[in-house]
Write a protein that holds these residues in place. Structure first.
Motif, PDB file in Angstrom:
ATOM      1  N   LYS A  78       0.858  -1.203   0.035  1.00 23.83           N
ATOM      2  CA  LYS A  78      -0.111   0.020  -0.116  1.00 23.83           C
ATOM      3  C   LYS A  78       1.035   1.266  -0.018  1.00 23.83           C
ATOM      4  O   LYS A  78       2.007   1.253   0.259  1.00 23.83           O
ATOM      5  CB  LYS A  78      -0.980  -0.166   1.320  1.00 23.83           C
ATOM      6  CG  LYS A  78      -2.120  -1.100   0.892  1.00 23.83           C
ATOM      7  CD  LYS A  78      -2.860  -0.802   2.166  1.00 23.83           C
ATOM      8  CE  LYS A  78      -4.241  -1.597   1.895  1.00 23.83           C
ATOM      9  NZ  LYS A  78      -5.335  -1.453   2.869  1.00 23.83           N
ATOM     10  N   LEU A  79       0.450   2.310  -0.377  1.00 29.96           N
ATOM     11  CA  LEU A  79       1.061   3.481  -0.384  1.00 29.96           C
ATOM     12  C   LEU A  79       0.692   4.384   0.974  1.00 29.96           C
ATOM     13  O   LEU A  79      -0.452   4.335   1.397  1.00 29.96           O
ATOM     14  CB  LEU A  79       0.798   4.535  -1.537  1.00 29.96           C
ATOM     15  CG  LEU A  79       0.740   3.999  -2.891  1.00 29.96           C
ATOM     16  CD1 LEU A  79       0.347   4.714  -4.056  1.00 29.96           C
ATOM     17  CD2 LEU A  79       2.415   3.762  -3.150  1.00 29.96           C
ATOM     18  N   LYS A  80       1.695   4.964   1.625  1.00 28.31           N
ATOM     19  CA  LYS A  80       1.515   5.514   2.641  1.00 28.31           C
ATOM     20  C   LYS A  80       1.730   7.325   2.290  1.00 28.31           C
ATOM     21  O   LYS A  80       2.800   7.635   1.568  1.00 28.31           O
ATOM     22  CB  LYS A  80       2.603   5.294   3.984  1.00 28.31           C
ATOM     23  CG  LYS A  80       2.141   3.943   4.343  1.00 28.31           C
ATOM     24  CD  LYS A  80       3.370   3.693   5.386  1.00 28.31           C
ATOM     25  CE  LYS A  80       3.096   4.262   6.645  1.00 28.31           C
ATOM     26  NZ  LYS A  80       3.940   3.909   7.961  1.00 28.31           N
ATOM     27  N   LEU A  81       0.755   8.094   2.761  1.00 25.64           N
ATOM     28  CA  LEU A  81       0.696   9.518   2.573  1.00 25.64           C
ATOM     29  C   LEU A  81       0.680  10.239   3.651  1.00 25.64           C
ATOM     30  O   LEU A  81      -0.004  10.162   4.603  1.00 25.64           O
ATOM     31  CB  LEU A  81      -0.413   9.909   1.277  1.00 25.64           C
ATOM     32  CG  LEU A  81      -0.831  11.343   1.198  1.00 25.64           C
ATOM     33  CD1 LEU A  81       0.339  11.925   0.493  1.00 25.64           C
ATOM     34  CD2 LEU A  81      -1.855  11.429   0.609  1.00 25.64           C
ATOM     35  N   LYS A  82       1.650  11.021   3.848  1.00 24.86           N
ATOM     36  CA  LYS A  82       1.792  12.143   5.053  1.00 24.86           C
ATOM     37  C   LYS A  82       0.778  13.423   4.606  1.00 24.86           C
ATOM     38  O   LYS A  82       0.888  14.004   3.546  1.00 24.86           O
ATOM     39  CB  LYS A  82       3.051  12.710   5.577  1.00 24.86           C
ATOM     40  CG  LYS A  82       2.943  13.439   6.607  1.00 24.86           C
ATOM     41  CD  LYS A  82       4.542  13.639   7.204  1.00 24.86           C
ATOM     42  CE  LYS A  82       5.487  14.497   6.351  1.00 24.86           C
ATOM     43  NZ  LYS A  82       6.648  14.833   6.957  1.00 24.86           N
ATOM     44  N   TYR A 102       2.626  -2.565 -10.604  1.00 25.80           N
ATOM     45  CA  TYR A 102       1.392  -3.760 -10.580  1.00 25.80           C
ATOM     46  C   TYR A 102       0.755  -3.713  -9.179  1.00 25.80           C
ATOM     47  O   TYR A 102      -0.380  -3.482  -8.830  1.00 25.80           O
ATOM     48  CB  TYR A 102       1.645  -4.849 -10.878  1.00 25.80           C
ATOM     49  CG  TYR A 102       0.730  -6.210 -10.261  1.00 25.80           C
ATOM     50  CD1 TYR A 102      -0.416  -6.057 -11.086  1.00 25.80           C
ATOM     51  CD2 TYR A 102       1.205  -6.834  -9.154  1.00 25.80           C
ATOM     52  CE1 TYR A 102      -1.421  -7.135 -10.697  1.00 25.80           C
ATOM     53  CE2 TYR A 102      -0.012  -7.869  -8.784  1.00 25.80           C
ATOM     54  CZ  TYR A 102      -0.962  -8.110  -9.430  1.00 25.80           C
ATOM     55  OH  TYR A 102      -1.851  -8.813  -8.775  1.00 25.80           O
ATOM     56  N   ASP A 103       1.756  -3.783  -8.124  1.00 27.89           N
ATOM     57  CA  ASP A 103       1.256  -3.363  -6.713  1.00 27.89           C
ATOM     58  C   ASP A 103       0.475  -2.305  -6.146  1.00 27.89           C
ATOM     59  O   ASP A 103      -0.172  -2.405  -5.288  1.00 27.89           O
ATOM     60  CB  ASP A 103       2.512  -4.084  -5.852  1.00 27.89           C
ATOM     61  CG  ASP A 103       2.849  -5.626  -5.921  1.00 27.89           C
ATOM     62  OD1 ASP A 103       2.065  -6.342  -6.320  1.00 27.89           O
ATOM     63  OD2 ASP A 103       4.104  -5.623  -5.773  1.00 27.89           O
ATOM     64  N   ILE A 154      -3.015   3.915   1.390  1.00 32.09           N
ATOM     65  CA  ILE A 154      -3.886   3.951   0.197  1.00 32.09           C
ATOM     66  C   ILE A 154      -3.693   2.398  -0.420  1.00 32.09           C
ATOM     67  O   ILE A 154      -2.576   2.128  -0.967  1.00 32.09           O
ATOM     68  CB  ILE A 154      -3.588   5.013  -0.975  1.00 32.09           C
ATOM     69  CG1 ILE A 154      -3.593   6.489  -0.245  1.00 32.09           C
ATOM     70  CG2 ILE A 154      -4.283   4.843  -2.101  1.00 32.09           C
ATOM     71  CD1 ILE A 154      -3.046   7.589  -0.895  1.00 32.09           C
ATOM     72  N   GLY A 155      -4.874   1.929  -0.579  1.00 33.56           N
ATOM     73  CA  GLY A 155      -5.050   0.666  -1.280  1.00 33.56           C
ATOM     74  C   GLY A 155      -5.993   0.740  -2.371  1.00 33.56           C
ATOM     75  O   GLY A 155      -6.657   1.835  -2.790  1.00 33.56           O
TER      76      GLY A 155
END
Length: 246
Positions: A7-11, A93-94, A212-213
């Motif tokens: 997943k992406l991590k956003l501050k 892709y992930d 974020i997924g």
């Protein structure tokens, strides 16, 4: 912004008093994801969000084509190209969170189609639907081929060159505003943003980290079509993504 467990991590920098996102800090994976909103066909958006989540009548158009009797359809390929349009390829892709994970399951025995000239590979595109018009040369894509491991082939229509998989270059950090305006970030720009929002009490400022997924990706799509406060709507409201203190 970084990856965590695919997943992406956003501050996000938020104003606790107004409970609004002032801006976020993102690297290019997330910037690529947001820019790829512009490449989403209406058919893909309608399918992803479902008719009931769509503002306006485009959902009814989608349902009409889905339910029309095959007697009235000129070509299944044409119908499928509208109901299941190709999605733009992004870098990873992930983290391609506009494509459901199930899209890439059970692909071992599935077929794909390419265009050809004199029985040779013609353009760097592939389609899951036979007879689709090639985006490169305009010929029919009906030469049968197999699908690669989805982890290495990241789109329903994928570009062969790596250039087509990214929109922004380098490891620059970007400021992402609540309305998804994005600009390269600097120390001076951060100060300018605080001045813009007339922040005088730094005690009212809080940093939070959101993940974020796929579900959050869909919320970004929906909010971007309806709102000028996208990040606030997606991440600070009751049904927003999970968050943690930075």
């Amino acid at each position: 912004m970084e990856k965590a467990n695919n997943k992406l991590k956003l501050k996000l920098i938020i104003d606790k008093k107004s409970n609004k996102v002032l801006f976020g800090e993102a690297r290019r994976d997330l910037v690529d994801l947001i820019f790829s909103l512009l490449a989403l066909p209406l058919g893909a958006i309608t399918k992803l969000l479902t008719k009931d989540a769509i503002v306006g009548s485009i959902g009814e158009v989608y349902d009409s084509l889905s339910n029309i009797n095959g007697t009235y359809i000129l070509s299944y390929g044409k119908q499928s190209s509208l109901l299941n349009p190709p999605l733009a390829t992004i870098s990873d892709y992930d983290t391609n969170y506009f494509i459901p994970p199930s899209t890439y399951q059970d692909t071992k025995n599935r077929l794909a189609y390419i265009c050809y000239s004199s029985s040779k590979f013609c353009c760097p595109y592939v389609s899951l639907v036979s007879g689709t018009t090639c985006l490169g040369c305009g010929k029919r894509m009906d030469l049968q081929t197999g699908l690669k491991d989805p982890k290495f082939d990241t789109g329903m229509v994928a570009e062969a060159s790596s250039e087509g998989k990214r929109y922004v270059a380098g490891e620059v950090t970007y400021s992402v505003m609540d309305d998804l305006t994005m600009v390269p970030m600097s120390t001076l720009s951060s100060v300018a943003l605080f001045n813009k929002f007339e922040i005088k009490d730094l005690g009212s400022i809080q940093e939070i980290t959101v993940t974020i997924g796929f579900e959050e990706g869909l919320k970004l799509v929906k909010a971007s079509l309806e709102s000028k406060t996208v990040l606030t709507d997606v991440f600070l409201k009751k049904n927003g993504a999970s968050k943690s203190n930075a």
